[in-house]
Write a protein that holds these residues in place. Sequence first.
Motif, PDB file in Angstrom:
ATOM      1  N   PRO A 124       0.835  -1.200   0.000  1.00  0.00           N
ATOM      2  CA  PRO A 124       0.000   0.000   0.000  1.00  0.00           C
ATOM      3  C   PRO A 124       0.872   1.254   0.000  1.00  0.00           C
ATOM      4  O   PRO A 124       2.097   1.181   0.134  1.00  0.00           O
ATOM      5  N   ILE A 125       0.234   2.394  -0.118  1.00  0.00           N
ATOM      6  CA  ILE A 125       0.944   3.672  -0.023  1.00  0.00           C
ATOM      7  C   ILE A 125       1.287   3.925   1.443  1.00  0.00           C
ATOM      8  O   ILE A 125       0.412   3.883   2.311  1.00  0.00           O
ATOM      9  N   ARG A 126       2.555   4.168   1.719  1.00  0.00           N
ATOM     10  CA  ARG A 126       2.999   4.464   3.088  1.00  0.00           C
ATOM     11  C   ARG A 126       3.873   5.720   3.068  1.00  0.00           C
ATOM     12  O   ARG A 126       4.606   5.962   2.109  1.00  0.00           O
ATOM     13  N   PHE A 127       3.799   6.475   4.148  1.00  0.00           N
ATOM     14  CA  PHE A 127       4.610   7.694   4.241  1.00  0.00           C
ATOM     15  C   PHE A 127       5.983   7.372   4.833  1.00  0.00           C
ATOM     16  O   PHE A 127       6.232   6.280   5.337  1.00  0.00           O
ATOM     17  N   GLY A 128       6.888   8.360   4.747  1.00  0.00           N
ATOM     18  CA  GLY A 128       8.208   8.218   5.328  1.00  0.00           C
ATOM     19  C   GLY A 128       9.305   8.005   4.303  1.00  0.00           C
ATOM     20  O   GLY A 128      10.399   7.551   4.647  1.00  0.00           O
ATOM     21  N   HIS A 129       9.025   8.351   3.039  1.00  0.00           N
ATOM     22  CA  HIS A 129      10.001   8.130   1.974  1.00  0.00           C
ATOM     23  C   HIS A 129      10.195   9.413   1.170  1.00  0.00           C
ATOM     24  O   HIS A 129       9.316  10.267   1.108  1.00  0.00           O
ATOM     25  N   SER A 130      11.343   9.541   0.533  1.00  0.00           N
ATOM     26  CA  SER A 130      11.602  10.709  -0.306  1.00  0.00           C
ATOM     27  C   SER A 130      10.721  10.655  -1.549  1.00  0.00           C
ATOM     28  O   SER A 130      10.322   9.586  -2.010  1.00  0.00           O
ATOM     29  N   THR A 131      10.407  11.819  -2.113  1.00  0.00           N
ATOM     30  CA  THR A 131       9.488  11.897  -3.248  1.00  0.00           C
ATOM     31  C   THR A 131      10.008  12.886  -4.281  1.00  0.00           C
ATOM     32  O   THR A 131      11.113  13.411  -4.167  1.00  0.00           O
ATOM     33  N   GLY A 132       9.183  13.141  -5.291  1.00  0.00           N
ATOM     34  CA  GLY A 132       9.527  14.115  -6.326  1.00  0.00           C
ATOM     35  C   GLY A 132      10.280  13.521  -7.501  1.00  0.00           C
ATOM     36  O   GLY A 132      10.881  14.259  -8.295  1.00  0.00           O
ATOM     37  N   TYR A 133      10.226  12.209  -7.668  1.00  0.00           N
ATOM     38  CA  TYR A 133      10.997  11.559  -8.722  1.00  0.00           C
ATOM     39  C   TYR A 133      10.203  11.489 -10.028  1.00  0.00           C
ATOM     40  O   TYR A 133       8.990  11.708 -10.062  1.00  0.00           O
ATOM     41  N   GLN A 134      10.927  11.161 -11.105  1.00  0.00           N
ATOM     42  CA  GLN A 134      10.337  11.064 -12.427  1.00  0.00           C
ATOM     43  C   GLN A 134      10.843   9.815 -13.144  1.00  0.00           C
ATOM     44  O   GLN A 134      11.896   9.278 -12.806  1.00  0.00           O
ATOM     45  N   GLY A 135      10.082   9.402 -14.158  1.00  0.00           N
ATOM     46  CA  GLY A 135      10.508   8.324 -15.032  1.00  0.00           C
ATOM     47  C   GLY A 135      10.264   8.722 -16.472  1.00  0.00           C
ATOM     48  O   GLY A 135       9.377   9.541 -16.765  1.00  0.00           O
ATOM     49  N   PHE A 136      11.034   8.151 -17.381  1.00  0.00           N
ATOM     50  CA  PHE A 136      10.973   8.522 -18.794  1.00  0.00           C
ATOM     51  C   PHE A 136      10.444   7.343 -19.599  1.00  0.00           C
ATOM     52  O   PHE A 136      11.026   6.256 -19.587  1.00  0.00           O
ATOM     53  N   ILE A 137       9.320   7.545 -20.298  1.00  0.00           N
ATOM     54  CA  ILE A 137       8.711   6.494 -21.111  1.00  0.00           C
ATOM     55  C   ILE A 137       8.245   7.089 -22.428  1.00  0.00           C
ATOM     56  O   ILE A 137       7.513   8.088 -22.439  1.00  0.00           O
ATOM     57  N   GLY A 138       8.668   6.493 -23.531  1.00  0.00           N
ATOM     58  CA  GLY A 138       8.150   6.875 -24.834  1.00  0.00           C
ATOM     59  C   GLY A 138       8.289   8.340 -25.172  1.00  0.00           C
ATOM     60  O   GLY A 138       7.405   8.935 -25.798  1.00  0.00           O
ATOM     61  N   GLY A 139       9.379   8.959 -24.757  1.00  0.00           N
ATOM     62  CA  GLY A 139       9.618  10.356 -25.087  1.00  0.00           C
ATOM     63  C   GLY A 139       9.031  11.365 -24.132  1.00  0.00           C
ATOM     64  O   GLY A 139       9.041  12.563 -24.401  1.00  0.00           O
ATOM     65  N   GLN A 140       8.518  10.900 -22.991  1.00  0.00           N
ATOM     66  CA  GLN A 140       7.864  11.815 -22.064  1.00  0.00           C
ATOM     67  C   GLN A 140       8.283  11.518 -20.635  1.00  0.00           C
ATOM     68  O   GLN A 140       8.468  10.352 -20.260  1.00  0.00           O
ATOM     69  N   LEU A 141       8.416  12.576 -19.839  1.00  0.00           N
ATOM     70  CA  LEU A 141       8.690  12.432 -18.420  1.00  0.00           C
ATOM     71  C   LEU A 141       7.378  12.299 -17.652  1.00  0.00           C
ATOM     72  O   LEU A 141       6.425  13.041 -17.906  1.00  0.00           O
ATOM     73  N   TYR A 142       7.346  11.365 -16.705  1.00  0.00           N
ATOM     74  CA  TYR A 142       6.156  11.146 -15.884  1.00  0.00           C
ATOM     75  C   TYR A 142       6.516  11.283 -14.415  1.00  0.00           C
ATOM     76  O   TYR A 142       7.522  10.724 -13.967  1.00  0.00           O
TER      77      TYR A 142
END
Length: 227
Positions: free
Chosen positions: A99-117
């Motif tokens: 499940p979704i849990r708090f206590g972790h760093s965030t703000g990341y991105q991934g690159f798929i098919g020419g686009q950042l998500y």
Amino acid sequence: MGHSLIKLVVVCVALTGGMTFEARPQQRPDIDVATPEGLPAIGRWMLTAQSVPSDWLGEIYEGRNLREPINVIIVDEGASSVDDAKARLLAAAARAGYPIRFGHSTGYQGFIGGQLYAQLPQGRDDAFSNDIFEVSNNHGRIFGPHQFGQGYLFAGAFSREEIDPIRDPPHSYGSFNRARDDFTQRLNRSTDFKVSRFVDLGNALIGDPKLTTGDHDGIAVVVRVGP
């Protein structure tokens, strides 16, 4: 407003037909990508908000900086929309014990098919995790969905952190492969998301004097779900 400026505005409106332009996915030739057979181009690394490869918060492992690889690919061929794909993924992850849990760093991105998500989950300090952050846990972020054929594709980066309360900071890198395998196998056992193949993303750093991917073997596990 002067007459000349008014004329300029009128000309511009005429040339554009009064249209507003929708932002298009930005091509990023500077991002390191893999092109697995039958899949869109996938960035090899989890990226920071500055679009550079993440380094596990500056962790030094065996004398080298860690780089965080993409190691999970999820293809949903049954979702009816982007929002439906996200909802199906979150529900499946929760059923699989992540499940979704708090206590972790965030703000990341991934690159798929020419686009950042941007990452899922989207909370201020949230990740998918199999336990609370105060104890050793597997956790990850997932990026997408990217529309792909008749379905949607996500890419994820999962890692294990070991907790030692007398260490500063108390968390340390444990494994990429262990977290990848646990997450995908739990999906396979507990949901309709089934492991379908393994693809080599070429993102295992071996022999680099400055960078390492720890125990990562360069393989991403592909999980698929149908209607």
